[in-house]
Scaffold this motif. Structure first.
Motif, short mmCIF file in Angstrom:
data_model
loop_
_atom_site.label_atom_id
_atom_site.label_comp_id
_atom_site.label_asym_id
_atom_site.label_seq_id
_atom_site.Cartn_x
_atom_site.Cartn_y
_atom_site.Cartn_z
N LEU A 168 0.83 -1.21 0.00
CA LEU A 168 0.00 0.00 0.00
C LEU A 168 0.86 1.25 0.00
O LEU A 168 0.59 2.22 -0.72
CB LEU A 168 -0.94 -0.01 1.21
CG LEU A 168 -1.99 -1.13 1.24
CD1 LEU A 168 -2.77 -1.09 2.54
CD2 LEU A 168 -2.94 -1.02 0.05
N LYS A 169 1.93 1.24 0.80
CA LYS A 169 2.83 2.39 0.84
C LYS A 169 3.56 2.57 -0.48
O LYS A 169 3.72 3.70 -0.97
CB LYS A 169 3.84 2.22 1.98
CG LYS A 169 3.24 2.34 3.37
CD LYS A 169 4.32 2.13 4.44
CE LYS A 169 3.75 2.31 5.83
NZ LYS A 169 4.78 2.11 6.88
N ALA A 170 4.01 1.47 -1.06
CA ALA A 170 4.76 1.55 -2.32
C ALA A 170 3.88 2.00 -3.47
O ALA A 170 4.32 2.77 -4.33
CB ALA A 170 5.40 0.20 -2.62
N VAL A 171 2.63 1.53 -3.50
CA VAL A 171 1.71 1.95 -4.56
C VAL A 171 1.42 3.44 -4.45
O VAL A 171 1.39 4.16 -5.45
CB VAL A 171 0.42 1.11 -4.51
CG1 VAL A 171 -0.66 1.74 -5.39
CG2 VAL A 171 0.70 -0.32 -4.96
N GLN A 172 1.22 3.92 -3.23
CA GLN A 172 1.00 5.36 -3.04
C GLN A 172 2.17 6.16 -3.61
O GLN A 172 1.98 7.13 -4.35
CB GLN A 172 0.82 5.70 -1.56
CG GLN A 172 0.60 7.20 -1.33
CD GLN A 172 0.59 7.58 0.14
OE1 GLN A 172 0.80 6.73 1.02
NE2 GLN A 172 0.35 8.84 0.44
N SER A 173 3.38 5.73 -3.28
CA SER A 173 4.57 6.44 -3.75
C SER A 173 4.76 6.27 -5.25
O SER A 173 4.98 7.24 -5.99
CB SER A 173 5.81 5.93 -3.01
OG SER A 173 6.99 6.52 -3.52
N GLY A 174 4.66 5.03 -5.73
CA GLY A 174 4.94 4.74 -7.13
C GLY A 174 3.96 5.38 -8.09
O GLY A 174 4.34 5.76 -9.21
N LEU A 175 2.71 5.50 -7.68
CA LEU A 175 1.69 6.09 -8.54
C LEU A 175 1.46 7.56 -8.22
O LEU A 175 0.63 8.21 -8.87
CB LEU A 175 0.37 5.32 -8.41
CG LEU A 175 0.41 3.84 -8.82
CD1 LEU A 175 -1.00 3.25 -8.78
CD2 LEU A 175 1.03 3.65 -10.19
N GLY A 176 2.17 8.09 -7.23
CA GLY A 176 2.01 9.50 -6.89
C GLY A 176 0.65 9.84 -6.34
O GLY A 176 0.10 10.92 -6.61
N LEU A 177 0.07 8.94 -5.54
CA LEU A 177 -1.27 9.16 -4.98
C LEU A 177 -1.19 10.09 -3.77
O LEU A 177 -0.21 10.08 -3.03
CB LEU A 177 -1.89 7.83 -4.56
CG LEU A 177 -1.99 6.76 -5.65
CD1 LEU A 177 -2.60 5.48 -5.08
CD2 LEU A 177 -2.81 7.25 -6.83
N ASP A 178 -2.21 10.90 -3.59
CA ASP A 178 -2.24 11.84 -2.46
C ASP A 178 -2.34 11.12 -1.13
O ASP A 178 -1.79 11.57 -0.12
CB ASP A 178 -3.41 12.82 -2.60
CG ASP A 178 -3.23 13.78 -3.78
OD1 ASP A 178 -2.06 14.03 -4.15
OD2 ASP A 178 -4.24 14.24 -4.31
N GLU A 179 -3.04 9.99 -1.12
CA GLU A 179 -3.24 9.23 0.11
C GLU A 179 -2.96 7.76 -0.14
O GLU A 179 -3.06 7.28 -1.27
CB GLU A 179 -4.68 9.40 0.63
CG GLU A 179 -5.05 10.82 1.01
CD GLU A 179 -6.48 10.90 1.52
OE1 GLU A 179 -7.23 9.90 1.38
OE2 GLU A 179 -6.85 11.97 2.05
N ARG A 180 -2.62 7.07 0.94
CA ARG A 180 -2.42 5.63 0.84
C ARG A 180 -3.77 4.98 0.55
O ARG A 180 -4.77 5.27 1.21
CB ARG A 180 -1.86 5.08 2.15
CG ARG A 180 -1.51 3.60 2.10
CD ARG A 180 -1.20 3.06 3.49
NE ARG A 180 -0.23 3.89 4.17
CZ ARG A 180 -0.02 3.87 5.49
NH1 ARG A 180 -0.75 3.07 6.25
NH2 ARG A 180 0.88 4.65 6.02
N PRO A 181 -3.84 4.10 -0.46
CA PRO A 181 -5.13 3.48 -0.77
C PRO A 181 -5.58 2.56 0.36
O PRO A 181 -4.77 1.96 1.07
CB PRO A 181 -4.85 2.68 -2.05
CG PRO A 181 -3.37 2.50 -2.08
CD PRO A 181 -2.78 3.69 -1.38
N THR A 182 -6.89 2.46 0.53
CA THR A 182 -7.44 1.46 1.44
C THR A 182 -7.32 0.10 0.78
O THR A 182 -7.03 -0.01 -0.42
CB THR A 182 -8.91 1.75 1.73
OG1 THR A 182 -9.66 1.62 0.51
CG2 THR A 182 -9.10 3.16 2.29
#
Length: 219
Positions: A168-182
């Motif tokens: 979840l943390k890596a996807v947030q960073s890798g995709l440049g998401l504003d928040e960590r996905p649920t």
């Protein structure tokens, strides 16, 4: 792009590269992640009781602790066979670093295998969702354990452990998401990556390792 599929198992760098080529074609955002991480190493654990035991050992402990505990556990006479595991005393297993809960979890799994109620060979005939459902129907096996087993023991090409915090943390960073996905959002995000979701999970675990300069899960 090589159009010849490798073995269905993600058991080689060539197989992972094959899936990653198609993954990036599905979602070009992942090209930058792949450029940063390179090709993740294949991580294949034993099937059956030894494989599920190794995953249980790695739950909720650091990678270093899990490796140390596993190293002591696998030296116990009979530890890697479900029938013989049932003959071990709790004190023996606890002495290598198991919690009471993990001792009981493996005992329940071993009992189900001995009774013929849990057949890991049966998983080879099932698609990912059905295989996860089959495993979690057995007490002691949750979704994360089932999904990680399918990835690292069965080598299944289309599994994404959406409940894994590192992912979840890596996807947030890798995709440049504003928040960590649920977890629910992650499940939906990962649908875009089917039928190569296991390669996506390997990619993001590797990104997490790069981000934190450590391994994300027990190899």
């Amino acid at each position: 792009m090589n159009n010849l599929p490798p073995s269905p198992r993600l058991d080689s760098a060539e197989a992972i590269d094959w899936h990653l080529d198609r993954l990036v074609a599905l979602d070009p955002r992942l090209a930058a992640v792949r450029a940063l991480t390179g090709t993740p190493e294949p991580r294949i654990n034993p099937v059956g009781f030894p494989g599920i035991a190794k995953i249980v050992v790695g739950q909720q402990v650091s990678v270093a602790s899990a490796r140390a505990i596993w190293g002591r556990f696998e030296l116990l006479d009979g530890a890697l066979d479900p029938v013989r595991y049932l003959g071990l005393e709790e004190a023996q297993v606890r002495a290598v670093g198991f919690s009471a809960g993990k001792f009981r979890t493996l005992r329940v799994i071993a009992e189900a295998m001995v009774a013929g109620e849990l057949d890991f060979d049966h998983l080879e005939t099932l698609p990912a969702e059905a295989a996860v459902a089959y495993l979690v129907a057995h007490k002691g096996i949750g979704p994360w354990t089932a999904e990680v087993y399918l990835m690292f023991c069965a080598g299944h090409p289309d599994v994404f452990p959406a409940g894994d915090l590192a992912l979840l943390k890596a996807v947030q960073s890798g995709l440049g998401l504003d928040e960590r996905p649920t977890i629910k959002q992650m499940v939906e995000l990962a649908r875009l990556w089917a039928p190569h979701r296991s390669a996506a999970a390997l990619l993001f675990w590797r990104l997490f390792a790069v981000m934190r300069d450590k391994e994300g899960i027990l190899p």
